[in-house]
Scaffold this motif. Structure first.
Motif, PDB file in Angstrom:
ATOM      1  N   LEU A  32      35.554  20.822  42.375  1.00  0.00           N
ATOM      2  CA  LEU A  32      35.152  19.442  42.124  1.00  0.00           C
ATOM      3  C   LEU A  32      34.840  18.740  43.443  1.00  0.00           C
ATOM      4  O   LEU A  32      34.394  17.596  43.450  1.00  0.00           O
ATOM      5  N   ALA A  33      35.086  19.445  44.554  1.00  0.00           N
ATOM      6  CA  ALA A  33      34.871  18.870  45.885  1.00  0.00           C
ATOM      7  C   ALA A  33      33.481  18.283  46.078  1.00  0.00           C
ATOM      8  O   ALA A  33      33.344  17.201  46.640  1.00  0.00           O
ATOM      9  N   PRO A  34      32.385  18.956  45.634  1.00  0.00           N
ATOM     10  CA  PRO A  34      31.060  18.345  45.827  1.00  0.00           C
ATOM     11  C   PRO A  34      30.932  16.970  45.182  1.00  0.00           C
ATOM     12  O   PRO A  34      30.326  16.063  45.755  1.00  0.00           O
ATOM     13  N   ALA A  75      43.742  20.883  46.847  1.00  0.00           N
ATOM     14  CA  ALA A  75      42.820  21.828  47.478  1.00  0.00           C
ATOM     15  C   ALA A  75      41.407  21.263  47.500  1.00  0.00           C
ATOM     16  O   ALA A  75      40.677  21.421  48.488  1.00  0.00           O
ATOM     17  N   ALA A  76      41.010  20.594  46.407  1.00  0.00           N
ATOM     18  CA  ALA A  76      39.678  19.981  46.353  1.00  0.00           C
ATOM     19  C   ALA A  76      39.543  18.882  47.408  1.00  0.00           C
ATOM     20  O   ALA A  76      38.512  18.782  48.094  1.00  0.00           O
ATOM     21  N   CYS A  77      40.574  18.057  47.552  1.00  0.00           N
ATOM     22  CA  CYS A  77      40.531  16.981  48.550  1.00  0.00           C
ATOM     23  C   CYS A  77      40.475  17.561  49.960  1.00  0.00           C
ATOM     24  O   CYS A  77      39.761  17.031  50.832  1.00  0.00           O
ATOM     25  N   CYS A  78      41.210  18.642  50.196  1.00  0.00           N
ATOM     26  CA  CYS A  78      41.158  19.278  51.512  1.00  0.00           C
ATOM     27  C   CYS A  78      39.780  19.870  51.771  1.00  0.00           C
ATOM     28  O   CYS A  78      39.292  19.861  52.911  1.00  0.00           O
ATOM     29  N   GLN A  79      39.138  20.371  50.715  1.00  0.00           N
ATOM     30  CA  GLN A  79      37.789  20.904  50.888  1.00  0.00           C
ATOM     31  C   GLN A  79      36.797  19.783  51.180  1.00  0.00           C
ATOM     32  O   GLN A  79      35.829  19.978  51.931  1.00  0.00           O
ATOM     33  N   GLN A  92      27.129  16.412  51.187  1.00  0.00           N
ATOM     34  CA  GLN A  92      26.936  16.488  49.744  1.00  0.00           C
ATOM     35  C   GLN A  92      26.059  17.656  49.331  1.00  0.00           C
ATOM     36  O   GLN A  92      26.346  18.346  48.345  1.00  0.00           O
ATOM     37  N   VAL A  93      24.977  17.928  50.069  1.00  0.00           N
ATOM     38  CA  VAL A  93      24.097  19.036  49.705  1.00  0.00           C
ATOM     39  C   VAL A  93      24.775  20.378  49.995  1.00  0.00           C
ATOM     40  O   VAL A  93      24.759  21.292  49.175  1.00  0.00           O
ATOM     41  N   ALA A  94      25.387  20.502  51.167  1.00  0.00           N
ATOM     42  CA  ALA A  94      26.086  21.739  51.507  1.00  0.00           C
ATOM     43  C   ALA A  94      27.233  22.006  50.533  1.00  0.00           C
ATOM     44  O   ALA A  94      27.529  23.164  50.210  1.00  0.00           O
ATOM     45  N   GLY A  95      27.864  20.943  50.047  1.00  0.00           N
ATOM     46  CA  GLY A  95      28.955  21.109  49.086  1.00  0.00           C
ATOM     47  C   GLY A  95      28.488  21.715  47.783  1.00  0.00           C
ATOM     48  O   GLY A  95      29.168  22.556  47.188  1.00  0.00           O
ATOM     49  N   VAL A  96      27.302  21.299  47.311  1.00  0.00           N
ATOM     50  CA  VAL A  96      26.774  21.861  46.071  1.00  0.00           C
ATOM     51  C   VAL A  96      26.402  23.328  46.270  1.00  0.00           C
ATOM     52  O   VAL A  96      26.706  24.177  45.428  1.00  0.00           O
TER      53      VAL A  96
END
Length: 334
Positions: A112-114, A167-171, A262-266
């Motif tokens: 969910l990080a992105p 883990a998502a927040c850390c990512q 944001q793009v790299a996250g996706v």
């Protein structure tokens, strides 16, 4: 006569290189589980595998840490944050979550990080994001739910879900901190130095949690089974350290600076797809029809998100970085 390079061609090449690095990072990260699982089945504790991964990578990157020691004085907060969040935090929270909730659920929540990155950019940094980037995130998360077959393990464990969300927040911290200084020109902190010190900080933090002195070191002297085929444990460990950590972090951080968080996250959502495919090929874990369809949806979401860069001077929200950011600033000044 000299050939004149247009801003759009420079922008396109920069984004192309960034996407290539992001894909390479996803492949490298995605291969970690395939190599780690045989080691765990051979008798190593998951946390010990994580410690070996980070500590080994920190040792490899140590010469670069010495070379960029000025970062300790210039950007101590960035180095500490990257090590604690992007390295130790993601690993520790994710493996702790696995002890309480199914792997698929933990993986879905972590990625969910992105979406969280988009929220950070929009509401904390007060920067607009494109509609295409938001659509790409929604598609990627939905496709990821199919890849991990989240419906097969919907048991509710509050602590496990909170750990996965951690883990998502850390990512998110990984993507945001990787982007720090990307628009500072020559004053930007060298990404290799940031990664080197991040791994050192992460290794120190994980040493307290994993307690490697209790590890069964004899496992590394033998072989592990990869779908019935014996593979030297030290070879698997070398892959995890050199490819799934060193190459993965280096290409990942550089790609964030050329694209945007944001793009790299996706694009990073492809890691789960790649991990699933590699497990199918190397470990004999077969894919179902929903997993194949989900992988296609994730690919579509990543493609939509990466194509969301507006033309120069359009006045639309910017969702990419690197050369595109510089061109955007020049267009605004003009």
């Amino acid at each position: 006569m000299p050939v004149r390079t247009t801003d759009s061609s420079v922008s396109g090449r920069g984004r192309g290189v960034g996407l290539g690095l992001a894909l390479l990072s996803a492949v490298a990260f995605g291969g970690s589980g395939v190599a780690a699982k045989p080691l765990i089945e051979a008798g190593l504790d998951p946390l010990h595998v994580v410690w070996l991964r980070v500590a080994g990578a920190a040792l490899v990157m140590l010469p670069l840490a010495v070379r960029h020691r000025s970062l300790l004085r210039r950007r101590p907060g960035l180095l500490a944050g990257f090590g604690l969040l992007a390295v130790a935090g993601v690993q520790a929270c994710y493996f702790a979550a696995l002890s309480r909730i199914p792997v698929g659920v933990a993986l879905l929540i972590e990625y969910l990080a992105p979406a969280l990155v988009l929220g950070w950019v929009r509401f904390v940094q007060k920067r607009p994001v494109t509609r295409a980037a938001a659509v790409g995130v929604v598609l990627a998360v939905g496709g990821l739910a199919c890849v991990v077959e989240v419906w097969s393990g919907l048991g509710f464990d509050a602590l496990g879900l909170l750990l996965a969300l951690g883990a998502a927040c850390c990512q998110v911290g990984y993507f945001v901190l990787s982007d720090q200084g990307s628009d500072a020109g020559e004053e930007a902190p060298d990404p290799l130095g940031v990664i080197a010190y991040g791994l050192l900080v992460g290794a120190a933090a994980l040493t307290v949690v994993a307690r490697p002195w209790t590890m069964d070191w004899s496992v590394l002297q033998g072989t592990a089974s990869m779908d019935g085929r014996p593979v030297a444990a030290v070879v698997l460990l070398a892959w995890i350290v050199l490819v799934a950590t060193v190459v993965a972090y280096v290409t990942g951080v550089v790609s964030v600076r050329r694209l945007s968080p944001q793009v790299a996250g996706v694009v990073a959502c492809l890691e789960a797809v790649i991990a699933t495919v590699l497990a199918w090929v190397l470990l004999g874990e077969h894919l179902s029809a929903p997993q194949i369809a989900g992988g296609a949806i994730v690919l579509a979401g990543a493609f939509i998100a990466q194509s969301s860069t507006p033309s120069k001077g359009s006045g639309k929200p910017v969702a990419s970085g690197g050369p595109e950011r510089e061109l955007s600033r020049r267009g605004t000044s003009a």
